[in-house]
Design a protein around this motif. Structure first.
Motif, PDB file in Angstrom:
ATOM      1  N   LYS A  71       0.811  -1.220   0.000  1.00 46.92           N
ATOM      2  CA  LYS A  71       0.000   0.000   0.000  1.00 46.92           C
ATOM      3  C   LYS A  71       0.843   1.269   0.000  1.00 46.92           C
ATOM      4  CE  LYS A  71      -4.045  -1.985   2.230  1.00 46.92           C
ATOM      5  NZ  LYS A  71      -4.924  -1.932   3.397  1.00 46.92           N
ATOM      6  N   ALA A  72       2.103   1.167   0.318  1.00 53.60           N
ATOM      7  CA  ALA A  72       2.960   2.351   0.416  1.00 53.60           C
ATOM      8  C   ALA A  72       2.983   3.167  -0.877  1.00 53.60           C
ATOM      9  CB  ALA A  72       4.370   1.965   0.837  1.00 53.60           C
ATOM     10  N   GLU A  77       1.266   7.996  -3.533  1.00 55.04           N
ATOM     11  CA  GLU A  77       0.589   8.619  -4.674  1.00 55.04           C
ATOM     12  C   GLU A  77      -0.599   9.453  -4.199  1.00 55.04           C
ATOM     13  OE1 GLU A  77      -0.480   9.821  -8.466  1.00 55.04           O
ATOM     14  OE2 GLU A  77       1.389   9.006  -7.714  1.00 55.04           O
ATOM     15  N   MET A  78      -1.351   8.903  -3.254  1.00 56.21           N
ATOM     16  CA  MET A  78      -2.487   9.655  -2.716  1.00 56.21           C
ATOM     17  C   MET A  78      -2.010  10.919  -1.998  1.00 56.21           C
ATOM     18  SD  MET A  78      -4.850   6.521  -1.353  1.00 56.21           S
ATOM     19  CE  MET A  78      -6.171   7.524  -0.729  1.00 56.21           C
ATOM     20  N   GLN A  81      -1.106  13.388  -4.668  1.00 55.49           N
ATOM     21  CA  GLN A  81      -2.327  13.954  -5.236  1.00 55.49           C
ATOM     22  C   GLN A  81      -2.966  14.945  -4.270  1.00 55.49           C
ATOM     23  OE1 GLN A  81      -4.755  10.583  -6.195  1.00 55.49           O
ATOM     24  NE2 GLN A  81      -3.689  10.152  -8.105  1.00 55.49           N
ATOM     25  N   TYR A  82      -2.952  14.600  -2.993  1.00 61.78           N
ATOM     26  CA  TYR A  82      -3.504  15.502  -1.985  1.00 61.78           C
ATOM     27  C   TYR A  82      -2.756  16.829  -1.988  1.00 61.78           C
ATOM     28  CZ  TYR A  82      -4.292  17.559   2.611  1.00 61.78           C
ATOM     29  OH  TYR A  82      -4.561  18.430   3.620  1.00 61.78           O
ATOM     30  N   GLU A  83      -1.437  16.768  -2.032  1.00 59.76           N
ATOM     31  CA  GLU A  83      -0.648  17.992  -2.045  1.00 59.76           C
ATOM     32  C   GLU A  83      -0.917  18.803  -3.312  1.00 59.76           C
ATOM     33  OE1 GLU A  83       3.329  16.566  -1.419  1.00 59.76           O
ATOM     34  OE2 GLU A  83       2.983  16.234   0.725  1.00 59.76           O
ATOM     35  N   GLU A  84      -1.091  18.107  -4.446  1.00 60.62           N
ATOM     36  CA  GLU A  84      -1.434  18.813  -5.690  1.00 60.62           C
ATOM     37  C   GLU A  84      -2.798  19.473  -5.564  1.00 60.62           C
ATOM     38  OE1 GLU A  84      -1.269  16.045  -8.909  1.00 60.62           O
ATOM     39  OE2 GLU A  84       0.923  15.949  -8.917  1.00 60.62           O
ATOM     40  N   LEU A  85      -3.760  18.747  -4.962  1.00 58.37           N
ATOM     41  CA  LEU A  85      -5.098  19.305  -4.797  1.00 58.37           C
ATOM     42  C   LEU A  85      -5.078  20.504  -3.848  1.00 58.37           C
ATOM     43  CD1 LEU A  85      -7.258  16.065  -4.600  1.00 58.37           C
ATOM     44  CD2 LEU A  85      -7.177  17.720  -6.451  1.00 58.37           C
ATOM     45  N   VAL A  86      -4.276  20.427  -2.807  1.00 56.48           N
ATOM     46  CA  VAL A  86      -4.168  21.565  -1.894  1.00 56.48           C
ATOM     47  C   VAL A  86      -3.589  22.764  -2.635  1.00 56.48           C
ATOM     48  CG1 VAL A  86      -2.908  22.422   0.129  1.00 56.48           C
ATOM     49  CG2 VAL A  86      -4.058  20.219   0.236  1.00 56.48           C
TER      50      VAL A  86
END
Length: 175
Positions: A71-72, A77-78, A81-86
């Motif tokens: 899962k790492a 990746e999540m 993506q979270y940082e990109e969305l922020v």
């Protein structure tokens, strides 16, 4: 037999009595072979259970480590993506704020233009009314001048002051 007895004594020393605790070396010699064998079987079963527990715990730990390792990449990746969305949210928030400020300025400008338009419409209405009034006055003056010109004799027209357009359009008298 002596070696077996010594091994039994060492085992009995390491094993505890049924109530718990260590059996002193001199008390281990008082146990019968059946009691020693029973303690030996209990110890072997306890060691086997501990080994099985350790193996199960290691297997479970290995499974958890594999699951985390599997899962790492997805978690990383999540997180990316979270940082990109922020970052995108911050950019959009900034743009929204700028658009709202611009919209408020445009609304204020539009209100000023509406006020100016209303004033212009009022002025246009007043000018149209004045134009209509002046046009009516001009028509009345011209009508009066034409009426007077029609009432005058040709002699009065040539020597006198002419009123209206008819007098202006008439050719000058020839001498």
């Amino acid at each position: 037999a002596a070696a077996a007895a010594a091994a039994g004594e060492a085992l009995a020393t390491s094993l505890g009595p049924p109530g718990g605790g260590l059996v002193p070396l001199e008390d281990a010699s008082q146990l019968t072979r059946t009691d020693l064998y029973g303690k030996y079987v209990e110890a072997v079963e306890a060691v086997a259970a501990a080994v099985r527990g350790k193996e199960e715990a290691e297997a479970e730990l290995t499974a958890v480590v594999r699951e985390v390792q599997a899962k790492a990449p997805r978690i990383l990746e999540m997180r990316r993506q979270y940082e990109e969305l922020v970052a995108a949210h911050d950019g959009l928030s900034t743009r929204l704020h700028a658009a709202m400020v611009e919209g408020e300025a445009a609304a204020a400008h539009a209100a000023a233009l509406e006020t100016k338009l209303a004033a212009s419409d009022s002025e246009i209405g007043a000018l149209r009314a004045e134009n209509a009034d002046l046009s009516r006055q001009l028509q009345l003056v011209l009508h009066e001048a034409q009426r007077r010109a029609a009432a005058e004799t040709p002699r009065q027209r040539s020597g006198g002051t002419a009123y209206g357009l008819a007098a202006l359009r008439a050719p000058p008298p020839t001498p």
